[in-house]
Scaffold this active site. Structure first.
Site, mmCIF file in Angstrom:
data_model
loop_
_atom_site.group_PDB
_atom_site.id
_atom_site.type_symbol
_atom_site.label_atom_id
_atom_site.label_comp_id
_atom_site.label_asym_id
_atom_site.label_seq_id
_atom_site.Cartn_x
_atom_site.Cartn_y
_atom_site.Cartn_z
ATOM 1 N N ARG A 51 0.809 -1.235 0.000
ATOM 2 C CA ARG A 51 0.000 0.000 0.000
ATOM 3 C C ARG A 51 0.836 1.276 0.000
ATOM 4 N NH1 ARG A 51 -2.905 -3.067 3.950
ATOM 5 N NH2 ARG A 51 -4.633 -4.155 2.944
ATOM 6 N N LYS B 251 3.045 11.412 -11.396
ATOM 7 C CA LYS B 251 2.131 10.587 -12.204
ATOM 8 C C LYS B 251 2.832 9.270 -12.483
ATOM 9 C CE LYS B 251 -0.868 13.716 -14.742
ATOM 10 N NZ LYS B 251 -1.235 14.234 -16.081
ATOM 11 N N GLU C 173 9.016 17.726 -25.183
ATOM 12 C CA GLU C 173 8.408 18.122 -23.894
ATOM 13 C C GLU C 173 9.018 19.431 -23.384
ATOM 14 O OE1 GLU C 173 5.772 16.602 -22.847
ATOM 15 O OE2 GLU C 173 5.928 14.415 -22.930
ATOM 16 N N LYS D 20 7.374 22.783 -14.447
ATOM 17 C CA LYS D 20 6.564 21.632 -14.021
ATOM 18 C C LYS D 20 6.297 21.682 -12.523
ATOM 19 C CE LYS D 20 5.185 17.038 -14.515
ATOM 20 N NZ LYS D 20 5.196 15.820 -15.280
ATOM 21 N N GLU E 233 -4.455 17.301 -11.012
ATOM 22 C CA GLU E 233 -4.997 17.685 -12.318
ATOM 23 C C GLU E 233 -6.493 17.994 -12.295
ATOM 24 O OE1 GLU E 233 -3.097 15.705 -15.692
ATOM 25 O OE2 GLU E 233 -5.005 15.799 -16.736
ATOM 26 N N ARG F 150 -2.972 21.681 -14.335
ATOM 27 C CA ARG F 150 -2.059 20.599 -14.724
ATOM 28 C C ARG F 150 -2.441 19.974 -16.072
ATOM 29 N NH1 ARG F 150 0.959 15.979 -11.063
ATOM 30 N NH2 ARG F 150 2.108 15.120 -12.827
ATOM 31 N N ASN G 103 -0.672 18.609 -20.828
ATOM 32 C CA ASN G 103 -0.995 17.584 -21.819
ATOM 33 C C ASN G 103 -1.158 18.143 -23.222
ATOM 34 O OD1 ASN G 103 -1.096 15.156 -20.277
ATOM 35 N ND2 ASN G 103 -2.882 16.008 -19.249
ATOM 36 N N HIS H 228 -1.013 15.817 -26.177
ATOM 37 C CA HIS H 228 -1.015 14.436 -25.681
ATOM 38 C C HIS H 228 -2.277 13.658 -26.058
ATOM 39 C CE1 HIS H 228 2.473 15.815 -23.522
ATOM 40 N NE2 HIS H 228 2.621 14.671 -22.879
ATOM 41 N N HIS I 109 -1.321 10.435 -27.684
ATOM 42 C CA HIS I 109 -1.623 9.115 -27.115
ATOM 43 C C HIS I 109 -2.381 8.260 -28.135
ATOM 44 C CE1 HIS I 109 -1.161 10.479 -22.632
ATOM 45 N NE2 HIS I 109 -0.011 10.227 -23.212
ATOM 46 N N HIS J 22 7.294 8.542 -27.472
ATOM 47 C CA HIS J 22 6.312 9.418 -26.832
ATOM 48 C C HIS J 22 6.469 10.874 -27.303
ATOM 49 C CE1 HIS J 22 3.541 10.912 -23.836
ATOM 50 N NE2 HIS J 22 4.465 11.758 -23.400
HETATM 51 P P1 NAD Z 1 11.970 5.268 -22.299
HETATM 52 O O1 NAD Z 1 11.875 5.147 -20.858
HETATM 53 O O2 NAD Z 1 11.434 4.170 -23.140
HETATM 54 O O3 NAD Z 1 13.493 5.535 -22.684
HETATM 55 C C1 NAD Z 1 13.822 5.687 -24.032
HETATM 56 C C2 NAD Z 1 14.918 4.718 -24.469
HETATM 57 O O4 NAD Z 1 16.187 5.205 -24.022
HETATM 58 C C3 NAD Z 1 14.797 3.319 -23.910
HETATM 59 O O5 NAD Z 1 15.238 2.402 -24.874
HETATM 60 C C4 NAD Z 1 15.747 3.344 -22.734
HETATM 61 O O6 NAD Z 1 16.230 2.076 -22.369
HETATM 62 C C5 NAD Z 1 16.853 4.195 -23.276
HETATM 63 N N1 NAD Z 1 17.667 4.919 -22.313
HETATM 64 C C6 NAD Z 1 17.261 5.524 -21.179
HETATM 65 N N2 NAD Z 1 18.254 6.226 -20.651
HETATM 66 C C7 NAD Z 1 19.326 6.033 -21.440
HETATM 67 C C8 NAD Z 1 20.665 6.506 -21.421
HETATM 68 N N3 NAD Z 1 21.069 7.384 -20.505
HETATM 69 N N4 NAD Z 1 21.509 6.084 -22.378
HETATM 70 C C9 NAD Z 1 21.075 5.244 -23.358
HETATM 71 N N5 NAD Z 1 19.822 4.783 -23.454
HETATM 72 C C10 NAD Z 1 18.959 5.181 -22.500
HETATM 73 O O7 NAD Z 1 11.218 6.604 -22.839
HETATM 74 P P2 NAD Z 1 11.177 8.096 -22.303
HETATM 75 O O8 NAD Z 1 11.090 8.929 -23.509
HETATM 76 O O9 NAD Z 1 12.192 8.376 -21.293
HETATM 77 O O10 NAD Z 1 9.774 8.125 -21.538
HETATM 78 C C11 NAD Z 1 8.564 7.902 -22.226
HETATM 79 C C12 NAD Z 1 7.559 7.379 -21.231
HETATM 80 O O11 NAD Z 1 7.341 8.364 -20.235
HETATM 81 C C13 NAD Z 1 6.213 7.084 -21.838
HETATM 82 O O12 NAD Z 1 5.748 5.853 -21.353
HETATM 83 C C14 NAD Z 1 5.335 8.221 -21.353
HETATM 84 O O13 NAD Z 1 3.997 7.841 -21.237
HETATM 85 C C15 NAD Z 1 5.950 8.510 -20.015
HETATM 86 N N6 NAD Z 1 5.722 9.886 -19.533
HETATM 87 C C16 NAD Z 1 5.282 10.019 -18.272
HETATM 88 C C17 NAD Z 1 5.081 11.282 -17.746
HETATM 89 C C18 NAD Z 1 4.656 11.445 -16.312
HETATM 90 O O14 NAD Z 1 4.334 12.566 -15.917
HETATM 91 N N7 NAD Z 1 4.681 10.403 -15.525
HETATM 92 C C19 NAD Z 1 5.340 12.414 -18.530
HETATM 93 C C20 NAD Z 1 5.806 12.228 -19.830
HETATM 94 C C21 NAD Z 1 6.001 10.946 -20.324
HETATM 95 N N1 GLY Z 2 3.180 14.961 -18.174
HETATM 96 C C1 GLY Z 2 1.942 15.534 -17.754
HETATM 97 C C2 GLY Z 2 1.834 15.697 -16.280
HETATM 98 O O1 GLY Z 2 2.721 15.341 -15.536
HETATM 99 O O2 GLY Z 2 0.835 16.166 -15.823
#
Ligand code: NAD
Ligand code: GLY
Length: 362
Positions: free
Chosen positions: A120, A142, A184, A226, A236, A240, A244, A247, A251, A264
């Site tokens: 939890r 998030k 972003e 942010k 949100e 917030r 998006n 997005h 998405h 993404h």
């Molecule tokens: P990812 O986590 O898939 O990383 C991208 C690629 O880079 C992967 O292949 C990873 O293994 C590689 N990688 C990571 N760090 C590295 C490094 N230092 N050197 C070499 N390779 C490396 O993708 P991302 O773009 O980081 O994140 C996208 C994800 O984040 C999506 O799932 C999206 O929905 C989510 N997201 C979440 C929020 C939130 O607020 N929680 C906001 C934006 C995006």
């Molecule tokens: N990436 C959108 C949020 O964190 O609200």
């Protein structure tokens, strides 16, 4: 190294940005309730950066266990999440055992969700290693996994104790991933920081060359934007949602093409152009502003058109958006370059026309 805070009362936490942040075992150890932590990473990031995190922790007397997941957006799912729980249970991890996410947004979102659920709720720390994760996903709490019918549909708001964004880790990031993160960064300029947008335009070559000073400025300014938004509207209910921008369309692209096909940030770039196109068609931004936005994404070699999924398919996928309220789609649109609004009053015909105008078959 610079620090800024996400102000959330007793759940406030620091974001530490700079070179060598990953090795700051002192900061991590100070945040741990017990000298034990589980590092969650993936098969790509672990060989590159795990030792830089783990060795200083061992020297500081922290016992660590690793969970190494397969790499890819397509693994942001239940079976892979379960592998984290399997390891936590097999090693009798306790309620005060901290999870540390080492990786991009996929690892960060999954580790955060695992931390929110295990017993939890256990503490967690973000060590983001992609530009996208350093400017966006590691901050704000998030957490989620994907469902075949929709992106990030199963998750929780759950804040970390600490974010350590080491700019040195970006040196190993592939170019396509780096550019995806820039989408972003541009987002913050477009939605609420016109001055920053101008700075990005002036410094885009330095950013693309990964100039350390330019990069540090972009990451800090993005995180400041942010942190301000999250402090004002953690769950949100208002502002917030503006984070998006692009997005809802993006998405739909990610889900429609299959997770992992479009990155993404690429989907967000094409989605932002759809939102800008719609804003222009509604008479909210002029043609010059639309062209300015397109030019900036194009300079970053990011897509300015989405895939030709068909308008009906886009609208069907967009109907699963988390901003849908009382069955009505709400979209983040632009009133100016630097000012976004949330609108629920756009006719479906206009949305369809904007999508049509911003799709390419190739
Ligand atoms: P990812 O986590 O898939 O990383 C991208 C690629 O880079 C992967 O292949 C990873 O293994 C590689 N990688 C990571 N760090 C590295 C490094 N230092 N050197 C070499 N390779 C490396 O993708 P991302 O773009 O980081 O994140 C996208 C994800 O984040 C999506 O799932 C999206 O929905 C989510 N997201 C979440 C929020 C939130 O607020 N929680 C906001 C934006 C995006
Ligand atoms: N990436 C959108 C949020 O964190 O609200």
């Amino acid at each position: 190294m610079q620090t800024l805070n996400v102000e959330l009362g007793d759940r406030s936490y620091p974001i530490v940005v700079g070179t060598g942040a990953i090795a700051r075992a002192d900061l991590i150890a100070a945040a741990l309730p017990q000298p034990r932590a589980v590092i969650v990473s993936n098969e790509t990031v672990a060989p590159l950066h795990l030792q830089s995190l783990k060795a200083p922790l061992a020297a500081a007397g922290v016992d660590t266990l690793e969970v190494i997941l397969p790499d890819g957006e397509e693994y942001k799912d239940w079976p892979t999440l379960n592998r984290i729980f399997d390891a936590l249970l097999a090693h009798r991890c306790e309620r005060s055992t901290t999870l540390i996410a080492l990786g991009g947004g996929v690892i960060g979102d999954m580790t955060g969700f695992a931390a929110a659920c295990y017993q939890r709720g256990v503490p967690f720390i973000q060590v983001p290693t992609t530009l996208l994760a350093q400017v966006d996903s590691s901050v704000g709490g998030k957490t989620a996994i994907n469902h075949p019918l929709g992106k990030n549909m199963i998750g929780a708001f759950y804040q970390p104790q600490l974010v350590l964004a080491d700019t040195d880790t970006l040196a190993t990031l592939p170019d396509r991933e780096f550019r995806s993160g820039l989408a972003e960064v541009i987002k913050y300029g477009l939605i609420r920081d016109a001055e920053f947008l101008g700075w990005i335009e002036q410094n885009v070559d330095a950013l693309l060359a990964r100039d350390p000073e330019a990069l540090a400025h972009a990451i800090l300014r993005s995180c400041r934007n942010k942190a301000e938004v999250v402090a004002a509207d953690e769950r949100e209910s208002g502002e917030r949602a503006l984070l998006n921008l692009g997005h809802t369309f993006g998405h739909a692209i990610e889900t429609g093409c299959g997770y992992g096909v479009w990155l993404h940030g690429e989907a967000v770039a094409a989605g932002t152009l759809m939102a800008a196109e719609l804003s222009h068609r509604l008479g909210w931004i002029d043609a010059a502003t639309l062209q300015r936005i397109e030019a900036l994404f194009a300079r970053c070699a990011l897509p300015v058109h989405g895939p030709a999924l068909g308008v009906e398919r886009y609208l069907e996928l967009m109907a699963h958006d988390k901003k849908v309220q009382d069955g009505k789609l709400r979209l983040v649109l632009l009133k100016a370059a630097g000012r976004a609004v949330l609108s629920s009053a756009v006719p479906a015909g206009d949305i369809g026309a904007a999508i049509e105008a911003r799709c390419r078959a190739d």
